[in-house]
Design an enzyme around this catalytic site. Structure first.
Site, PDB file in Angstrom:
ATOM      1  N   ILE A 290     -86.084  55.388  -6.948  1.00  0.00           N
ATOM      2  CA  ILE A 290     -84.645  55.408  -7.204  1.00  0.00           C
ATOM      3  C   ILE A 290     -84.412  54.605  -8.481  1.00  0.00           C
ATOM      4  O   ILE A 290     -84.994  53.528  -8.657  1.00  0.00           O
ATOM      5  CB  ILE A 290     -83.849  54.791  -6.035  1.00  0.00           C
TER       6      ILE A 290
ATOM      7  N   SER B  50     -91.870  50.947   0.855  1.00  0.00           N
ATOM      8  CA  SER B  50     -92.070  51.552  -0.458  1.00  0.00           C
ATOM      9  C   SER B  50     -93.176  52.583  -0.382  1.00  0.00           C
ATOM     10  O   SER B  50     -94.148  52.412   0.362  1.00  0.00           O
ATOM     11  CB  SER B  50     -92.463  50.482  -1.476  1.00  0.00           C
TER      12      SER B  50
ATOM     13  N   TYR C 111     -96.998  43.782  -5.366  1.00  0.00           N
ATOM     14  CA  TYR C 111     -95.868  44.503  -4.777  1.00  0.00           C
ATOM     15  C   TYR C 111     -96.325  45.345  -3.588  1.00  0.00           C
ATOM     16  O   TYR C 111     -95.740  45.296  -2.505  1.00  0.00           O
ATOM     17  CB  TYR C 111     -95.211  45.390  -5.844  1.00  0.00           C
TER      18      TYR C 111
ATOM     19  N   LYS D 102     -95.413  44.967   0.494  1.00  0.00           N
ATOM     20  CA  LYS D 102     -94.766  46.047   1.247  1.00  0.00           C
ATOM     21  C   LYS D 102     -95.643  46.490   2.416  1.00  0.00           C
ATOM     22  O   LYS D 102     -95.131  46.817   3.498  1.00  0.00           O
ATOM     23  CB  LYS D 102     -94.440  47.230   0.331  1.00  0.00           C
TER      24      LYS D 102
END
Length: 109
Positions: free
Chosen positions: A53, A7, A20, A24
């Site tokens: 995205i 990410s 998060y 990652k």
């Protein structure tokens, strides 16, 4: 082939994304270490870190904050699943036999 999903959050270290981003970052470290451990078996290990995205995960993102993050990219646009799929197809192709321990940022960082 082993291909992990990274990410851009790792590069941007955004407020509110600690868990998060940390997960990652750990995944990217594991990718590099695994690459050294498994190449002797003919296995490559890489990561792909797409630009933002549109997914359900994005529903909770502040649109203004997203614009700020995208402006940091060399290509300041939303990513597409096609770009992601095309990159993965290349990584699993014979042309990428010697590509390992890499993290490919889609959108540029």
């Amino acid at each position: 082939r082993i291909i992990n999903m990274g990410s851009m959050a790792v590069k941007y270290e955004e407020k509110g994304e600690a868990i998060y981003t940390a997960s990652k970052a750990a995944l990217l470290a594991m990718t590099k270490i695994m690459a050294k451990e498994v190449f002797q078996y003919g296995i490559t290990c890489n990561a792909v870190s797409p630009s933002a995205i549109k997914t359900e995960l994005m529903d909770n993102i502040d649109p203004d904050a997203l614009k700020v993050v995208l402006k940091r990219n060399a290509i300041p646009e939303m990513g597409t699943t096609k770009e992601l799929v095309d990159t993965i197809k290349w990584l699993i192709s014979p042309q990428a036999d010697k590509i390992t321990a890499q993290n490919i940022y889609l959108g540029g960082v």
